[in-house]
Every structure is written in C-alpha cells, then in structure tokens.
Design a protein around this motif. Structure first.
Motif, PDB file in Angstrom:
ATOM      1  N   TYR A 146       3.470   6.033  -3.988  1.00  0.00           N
ATOM      2  CA  TYR A 146       4.671   6.949  -5.153  1.00  0.00           C
ATOM      3  C   TYR A 146       3.947   6.830  -6.486  1.00  0.00           C
ATOM      4  O   TYR A 146       3.476   6.027  -6.937  1.00  0.00           O
ATOM      5  N   LYS A 147       4.308   7.902  -7.081  1.00  0.00           N
ATOM      6  CA  LYS A 147       4.146   7.974  -8.513  1.00  0.00           C
ATOM      7  C   LYS A 147       5.009   6.978  -9.317  1.00  0.00           C
ATOM      8  O   LYS A 147       4.434   6.492 -10.260  1.00  0.00           O
ATOM      9  N   ASP A 148       6.060   6.858  -8.925  1.00  0.00           N
ATOM     10  CA  ASP A 148       7.277   6.052  -9.759  1.00  0.00           C
ATOM     11  C   ASP A 148       6.847   4.659  -9.661  1.00  0.00           C
ATOM     12  O   ASP A 148       7.404   3.977 -10.570  1.00  0.00           O
ATOM     13  N   GLY A 149       6.313   4.334  -8.556  1.00  0.00           N
ATOM     14  CA  GLY A 149       5.860   2.867  -8.061  1.00  0.00           C
ATOM     15  C   GLY A 149       7.252   2.226  -7.576  1.00  0.00           C
ATOM     16  O   GLY A 149       7.594   0.994  -8.268  1.00  0.00           O
ATOM     17  N   VAL A 150       8.191   2.945  -7.158  1.00  0.00           N
ATOM     18  CA  VAL A 150       9.487   2.312  -6.588  1.00  0.00           C
ATOM     19  C   VAL A 150       9.364   0.739  -6.437  1.00  0.00           C
ATOM     20  O   VAL A 150       9.363  -0.145  -6.348  1.00  0.00           O
ATOM     21  N   SER A 170       0.896  -1.286  -0.147  1.00  0.00           N
ATOM     22  CA  SER A 170       0.061  -0.054  -0.243  1.00  0.00           C
ATOM     23  C   SER A 170       0.832   1.158   0.042  1.00  0.00           C
ATOM     24  O   SER A 170       0.542   2.289  -0.582  1.00  0.00           O
ATOM     25  N   LEU A 171       2.006   1.196   0.799  1.00  0.00           N
ATOM     26  CA  LEU A 171       2.900   2.413   0.675  1.00  0.00           C
ATOM     27  C   LEU A 171       3.492   2.629  -0.783  1.00  0.00           C
ATOM     28  O   LEU A 171       3.805   3.770  -0.853  1.00  0.00           O
ATOM     29  N   LYS A 172       3.882   1.419  -1.311  1.00  0.00           N
ATOM     30  CA  LYS A 172       4.333   1.608  -2.587  1.00  0.00           C
ATOM     31  C   LYS A 172       3.551   2.092  -3.702  1.00  0.00           C
ATOM     32  O   LYS A 172       3.971   3.011  -4.599  1.00  0.00           O
ATOM     33  N   GLY A 173       2.200   1.869  -3.704  1.00  0.00           N
ATOM     34  CA  GLY A 173       1.254   2.426  -4.325  1.00  0.00           C
ATOM     35  C   GLY A 173       0.955   4.101  -4.112  1.00  0.00           C
ATOM     36  O   GLY A 173       0.510   4.493  -5.119  1.00  0.00           O
TER      37      GLY A 173
END
Length: 124
Positions: free
Chosen positions: A120-124, A115-118
């Motif tokens: 980010y705009k980049d999708g790190v 959920s935290l990765k989502g």
C-alpha cells in the motif's frame, strides 16, 4: 486329515512385525533374569517405565491351567519386556510440538501481513 501342530514361536510370528514390546523370548532362567535386572538398573527412569510379562506358558508345570489376564512370569518359559514412555513425557512432547507449530504459523502470517502492508502507498 491330520493337522500339524505349530510351535508357539511359529504361531505368533506375525506379532513380531507390529509389536509393542522391545525384547522377547528371553529365557526365564538365571541369565534372562540377570539381563532384566541390568535393564532395570540402567533404564532412564525419568522418561521410561519397564514392564516384564511372561511368554509361552510352561505346559510341563501347568498342563491344565488358564489365566484370563495372562500367565505370571514364574509360570512361563520365556519373558517379554515392554519399555513405555511415561505419559507426562509424551504429553509434554505433544504440547511442545503443537506450540512450535502454532508459533511458526503466526510468524509466517505476520511476515505475510507485513509484506502486504508494504504494497500500500499509505502504509495502512
């Protein structure tokens, strides 16, 4: 000052609240022995062990006798039955509980990470 003598049952009543035994004050007679024989017969031996110990020394038969590690059942008026879970069963249950707890924590952390990765705009 005269002190009243307590019976064994009165003297040890407080042990009943936090006992480790499942059956107590079984008369050491034919009926009591038949009861214990049936317990042994129907016990789930894969999971449990059974121990029988004496309770209330027979003062008529053994007036001046003392056993440092408890009296044998034949020297007692009553019997007490302990039913213990086998150590390996208890250990396996503990391992299963710990494994479940760790697996649940990993799942929660993975979901939180996703959920935290989502965010980010980049999708790190």
């Amino acid at each position: 000052m005269k002190m009243d003598k307590k019976t064994n049952q009165e003297k040890y009543a407080h042990y009943k609240k936090n006992s480790r035994y499942q059956f107590c004050e079984i008369p050491n007679d034919d009926d009591g022995k038949a009861f214990i024989k049936l317990l042994r017969k129907y016990l789930n031996r894969e999971r449990y062990n059974i121990r029988v110990k004496g309770q209330y020394l027979d003062k008529k038969k053994y007036p001046d006798t003392y056993w440092s590690h408890g009296a044998p059942p034949d020297a007692c008026t009553h019997l007490r039955v302990y039913i213990d879970e086998k150590p390996d069963v208890r250990h396996n249950a503990w391992v299963a509980q710990q494994t479940y707890g760790v697996a649940s924590a990993i799942t929660i952390l993975e979901n939180k990470l996703n959920s935290l990765k989502g965010m980010y705009k980049d999708g790190v």
